[in-house]
Design an enzyme around this catalytic site. Structure first.
Site, PDB file in Angstrom:
ATOM      1  N   HIS A   1       1.266  -1.065   0.189  1.00 51.82           N
ATOM      2  CA  HIS A   1      -0.387   0.049   0.064  1.00 51.82           C
ATOM      3  C   HIS A   1       1.229   0.549  -0.212  1.00 51.82           C
ATOM      4  O   HIS A   1       0.608   2.477  -0.884  1.00 51.82           O
ATOM      5  CB  HIS A   1      -0.559  -0.077   1.006  1.00 51.82           C
TER       6      HIS A   1
ATOM      7  N   HIS B   1     -10.692   2.778  -1.020  1.00 51.77           N
ATOM      8  CA  HIS B   1     -11.303   1.841   0.071  1.00 51.77           C
ATOM      9  C   HIS B   1     -11.956   0.771   0.113  1.00 51.77           C
ATOM     10  O   HIS B   1     -12.730   0.132   0.561  1.00 51.77           O
ATOM     11  CB  HIS B   1     -11.124   2.875   1.197  1.00 51.77           C
TER      12      HIS B   1
END
Lengths: 237, 755
Positions: B54, B100
């Site tokens: 990430h 998300h």
């Protein structure tokens, strides 16, 4: 005409109201919620948004903001006060307007255009509208379902204090044209003295052709007494 | 300076502990080389977060370098909180899209809400006021109860957060396909405007300047969220992963937004960054890394929500609505005063140093000391070979010519396509979002692209998000090119010049060869399209590991496109206007049905070669449309995409929900194509336009000047008339009320029923 636009933490439409007053020819000024005085204001707007995050319930905390003491005193003295959307909820919580705004019947937040029938043209907020005219503007709320007990509701109707009612494009009121379940299709009311207005739809978002409607502008020209809205009214009528 | 020592209670560093932190043995050797000693437990946690997929982009970085990122109008490319472009008139636009997905799969309401919160902070930390949000959402099929739960939760989460902060939603997309059954794709995009001179960056400049933690307090929520987002989900993650999902507070966000903008305008600060993924760790290390400085902070000074938090927890917490601010030395009180006005906290937690290290103390005792640059830039990167899966190749190469005949007839197929949730109106979604707050929404959701006015000017910014997951599944390169082309076409339809993109690349596990193949192909397709159409990439986000029990989502490279309209008086809307107006098709029909909505909705099939993209034709079409809109000769323009000409014509006729401005149309096609291919083909490079009868000749001339095929296909008819379509083989006469029910009723009829 000096117009105080109250800003709470969480107000979102203070700038839209500021600009609406400007366009209508008035002189707007922001007043922070912690202030105690409205200064030289000739009128007050309590704008939309989520004052204090709408925690507890919309308007429940905002009514205790320091500036609200001054707003209540101003209204009791006959000063002109407008509450739009969250502002309407705040004015109900502050006791300046009767009734309450419940959760929409759909249980969802709703944001879309609506049609309103102007029920009263004689108020300081609607003198630039013609009675019976159908106007169009956005609404945007989760708690806009107007409720009052039967006696209050009867009194509102008997004394002509319902100023705007949800309708269809032809001015017919019906369950289908009522977006949130409000009793008697009520979209906006005034207090008994006629100097405090609360409404759920957003005239502050219908002030320019580019936004799709100018039907909100006469409310602000009425308020500032400039008469500038009469022209806009005739143009679109 | 003393080297950090293990704290009492720290677990010993063992191969198992390293593995639990998602760090490979090779990567651990790299860490030992950087540190010159064994890391402490705290330091291991810091590396784990910063070198996660990430934050570290380890499986994507090399390929992402292939993307074009420069143009004269690009002020800030990738690597900052958000990209920034010049939109003229002295204004700059900051914009970015972010995923998300993982939190939303576990807890849809909070997952989606905090996604909005994060992307808003990325934009306002550049000094820009957020003016619009868009959402690209991909879900499984709505006939599954869990999908309806995820869908309604995500939409409510987005709405409740964005509405409270007071940012209008101006568009986006919602897509349904069984390829997203267990892993919804939830991408949020934000646009913010500022005067060019107000731009500020996430840097920690000036040795001796003060680090301040601003906003909400730090709690134990979301610890290792960045690492969580870098793993695939498995059965049972619902419960176990919950502590990694953060909880949002939009009211605090609104206060933080106003306070940050006031802070930036005050000149008291030199840098500001969201404590997003990997919290205090990434914000501190990245700000130091970008400036070539170091930072030193004491975790005992960080305002916390609960007692007894370890340095490890404080550094890796992903509590929402927090910022790291670098204040000019001596201005700390002025910073605190602004935050206090907005009822927020600001605490001094450390300072900028010249050491080049990310140094952390606990009550004055060192617990971590890591060279900042290797931490932020030194994450090992990989580019391993990929290979297309045989399954996908077979589907793509399948002969679909046998599916040209709809089993229940053409009219039934037409209604099925118009009423499929992918084509049908998303009114049920966007009416839960405030679309008009701030009174600058010139084109609201429901058209080709949302348009926001630059306040105080007559200039507009158009935006659109696009990705047809089925197309990218069958052919990632063509699908990604198509996503860029469609997004550009969408903003062009409103009269805007496409300027730049942000992207959100949602894929399965990069440890699998076929996913690596998808990723590489998609990046190459995006590179080709963005280069040719001169829309550089200014930033974005990669989300891997969108898998459950080994089943990956469709490769979904979402494109967020920005366009600029110099003069809003030239804006073009998507719906037909006056009866008697002439209807033209710009571009040519090729009848490409591979990966189409028709095959999915009518034949339950995902197969075939998806539509190819002719970039040259695409650019000619864009220039042609812009020439027409700037001359003011168009009454409407609407892109042809999912659902083909059928969807475009119906949408052009129906107009907006609640507006009551629908019309009919009578059109005729002479193409030598099967009916299904003609009406439902999703070939790129096509737009349906209309104009007043007296502009017909000019429309033809401008099209011919640009070398764009231009065919008069029909005429707009009065409200109440049907949509009549004549092809070489058939005649359809479709009642507009029936079409309206199909189009506007499809999603509410599923979602408003009792669960």
């Amino acid at each position: 005409m000096n117009v105080a636009v109250i800003t709470f933490p969480g107000s979102n439409c203070d700038q839209d109201c500021f600009r609406s007053v400007e366009l209508a020819g008035g002189s707007p000024r922001y007043v922070w919620h912690r202030e105690q005085s409205l200064g030289d204001a000739d009128a007050v707007i309590v704008p939309g948004g989520f004052a204090h995050g709408d925690y507890l319930r919309p308007g429940a905390i905002a009514r205790f903001s320091p500036i609200m003491g001054a707003v209540i005193a101003f209204a009791r003295d006959g000063g002109l006060v407008v509450g739009i959307c969250n502002g309407f909820q705040v004015l109900c919580e502050a006791g300046l307007l009767p009734g309450a705004l419940l959760r929409n019947e759909s249980m969802r937040f709703q944001s879309h255009d609506c049609a309103l029938r102007v029920e009263r043209s004689g108020t300081p907020f609607t003198r630039d509208y013609r009675k019976g005219r159908v106007i169009r503007m956005p609404l945007s709320h989760a708690d806009g379902n107007y409720y009052a007990d039967p006696e209050t509701l009867a009194a509102l109707e008997a004394t002509g204090r319902v100023v705007f009612r949800y309708s269809d494009a032809r001015g017919t009121v019906s369950a289908e044209a009522n977006p949130n379940g409000s009793l008697n299709h009520i979209a906006g009311i005034v207090n008994a003295d006629g100097n405090v207005l609360g409404m759920m739809p957003h005239p502050d978002r219908a002030i320019e052709e580019a936004l799709g409607s100018v039907d909100g502008l006469p409310l602000f020209t009425s308020l500032v007494g400039s008469g500038a809205g009469t022209a806009a009214h005739t143009e679109v009528a | 300076m003393a080297a950090p020592q293990p704290r009492s209670g720290d677990p010993p560093i063992t191969p198992d502990l390293v593995d639990e932190h998602g760090i490979s043995p090779d990567e651990y050797r790299e860490i030992l080389a950087i540190m010159g000693r064994e890391p402490t437990f705290t330091e291991l946690g810091v590396f784990s977060a910063m070198w996660s997929e990430h934050c570290g982009y380890k499986n994507s970085k090399r390929l992402l370098r292939l993307l074009p990122t420069k143009a004269p109008w690009v002020i800030q490319g990738p690597g900052e909180n958000a990209g920034v472009i010049d939109v003229g008139g002295g204004y700059a636009l900051a914009f970015k899209i972010e995923s998300h997905n993982h939190p939303s799969a576990v807890e849809p309401y909070q997952g989606a809400a905090t996604g909005i919160g994060g992307i808003l902070r990325d934009v306002f930390t550049m000094g820009a006021r957020p003016v619009a949000t868009l959402n690209s959402l991909h879900f499984g099929d709505l006939d599954r109860p869990r999908v309806r739960y995820l869908f309604s939760g995500v939409v409510k989460g987005i709405g409740d957060y964005g509405n409270c902060v007071g940012i209008p939603s101006t568009g986006g997309e919602v897509y349904f396909d069984r390829g997203y059954e267990d892993n919804p794709i939830v991408n949020a995009m934000c646009l913010g405007l500022m005067r060019k001179e107000d731009l500020i960056r996430g840097t920690a400049e000036g040795v001796g300047n003060t680090l301040m933690a601003v906003g909400a307090r730090t709690g134990r929520d979301g610890i290792h969220g960045a690492t969580f987002a870098s793993e695939e989900l498995s059965e049972g993650d619902d419960v176990e992963s919950r502590p990694q999902v953060q909880v949002g507070d939009p009211f605090t966000e609104k206060l933080l937004l106003e306070a940050s903008l006031e802070l930036i305008a005050s000149g008291h600060i030199v840098g500001i960054q969201d404590m997003g993924a990997a919290g205090l760790t990434s914000s501190g290390a990245e700000m130091a890394g970008r400036s070539g400085t170091g930072v030193e902070m004491d975790v005992a000074l960080v305002p916390v929500r609960e007692q007894g938090m370890t340095p490890y927890e404080i550094l890796l917490s992903e509590s929402q609505e927090r910022m790291l601010v670098v204040a000019a030395a001596g201005r700390e009180d002025a910073v605190r005063e602004i935050l206090e006005k907005w009822e927020l906290e600001a605490e001094t937690i450390g300072s900028v140093t010249a050491t080049g290290t990310f140094r952390v103390l606990e009550d004055g005792v060192a617990v971590a000391d890591i060279p900042a640059l290797p931490l932020t830039e030194g994450c090992p990167t990989y580019e391993r070979p990929g290979e297309e899966s045989a399954e996908v190749r077979n589907l793509r190469q399948m002969d679909i010519s046998g599916y040209m005949l709809p089993p229940a007839g053409l009219e039934e197929a037409f209604l099925a396509v118009v009423g499929s949730p992918n084509v049908a109106s998303k009114q049920w979604v966007y009416e839960q979002y405030d679309t008009t707050v701030r009174a600058n929404s010139i084109e609201r959701p429901g058209g080709d692209a949302g348009v926001i006015r630059v306040p105080g000017t007559n200039r507009g910014v158009a935006s659109s998000t696009d990705c047809n997951g089925r197309h990218t599944y069958l052919n990632p390169r063509a699908g990604a090119m198509g996503a860029v082309a469609e997004a550009a076409r969408n903003v062009t339809c409103t009269g805007a010049v496409p300027m730049a993109i942000t992207n959100c690349l949602n894929f399965g596990s990069p440890l699998k060869p076929h996913i690596r193949h998808q990723f590489r192909e998609a990046v190459l397709g995006m590179r080709d399209a963005c280069s040719y159409l001169e829309t550089p990439v200014t930033g974005g986000n990669v989300s891997f590991y969108n898998e459950t029990d080994g089943q990956a989502v469709y490769p979904t490279p979402v494109i967020g496109m920005i366009g600029v309209i110099e003069d809003l008086d030239t804006i073009v809307r998507h719906s037909f206007r006056g009866a008697g107006d002439a209807i033209f098709l710009l571009g040519a029909n090729r009848g490409e049905l591979g990966g189409s909505e028709y095959l999915y909705a009518v034949h339950d099939l995902v197969a075939g070669e998806p539509p190819r993209v002719d970039l040259q034709a695409e650019r000619a079409l864009q220039r042609c449309l812009l020439a027409m809109s700037s001359r003011g000769i168009l009454a409407s323009a609407h892109d042809v995409a999912g659902g083909g000409l059928a969807a475009t014509l119906v949408e052009s006729c129906l107009g907006r929900p609640r507006a009551g401005d629908g019309v009919g149309a009578s059109v005729r096609f002479t193409d030598d194509l099967p009916d299904a291919a003609l009406l439902f083909g999703e070939d790129h490079g096509r737009v349906v336009v209309s104009c007043a009868p007296n502009e017909e000749e000019r429309v033809r001339r401008v099209a011919s000047d640009h070398g764009v095929p231009c065919t008069r296909i029909g005429t707009v008819t009065v409200a109440g008339s049907p949509l009549e379509i004549e092809t070489r083989a058939s005649t359809l006469r479709l009642d507009m009320d029936v079409l309206s029910d199909q189009y506007f009723g499809a999603i509410p009829s599923v979602m408003n029923q009792a669960v």
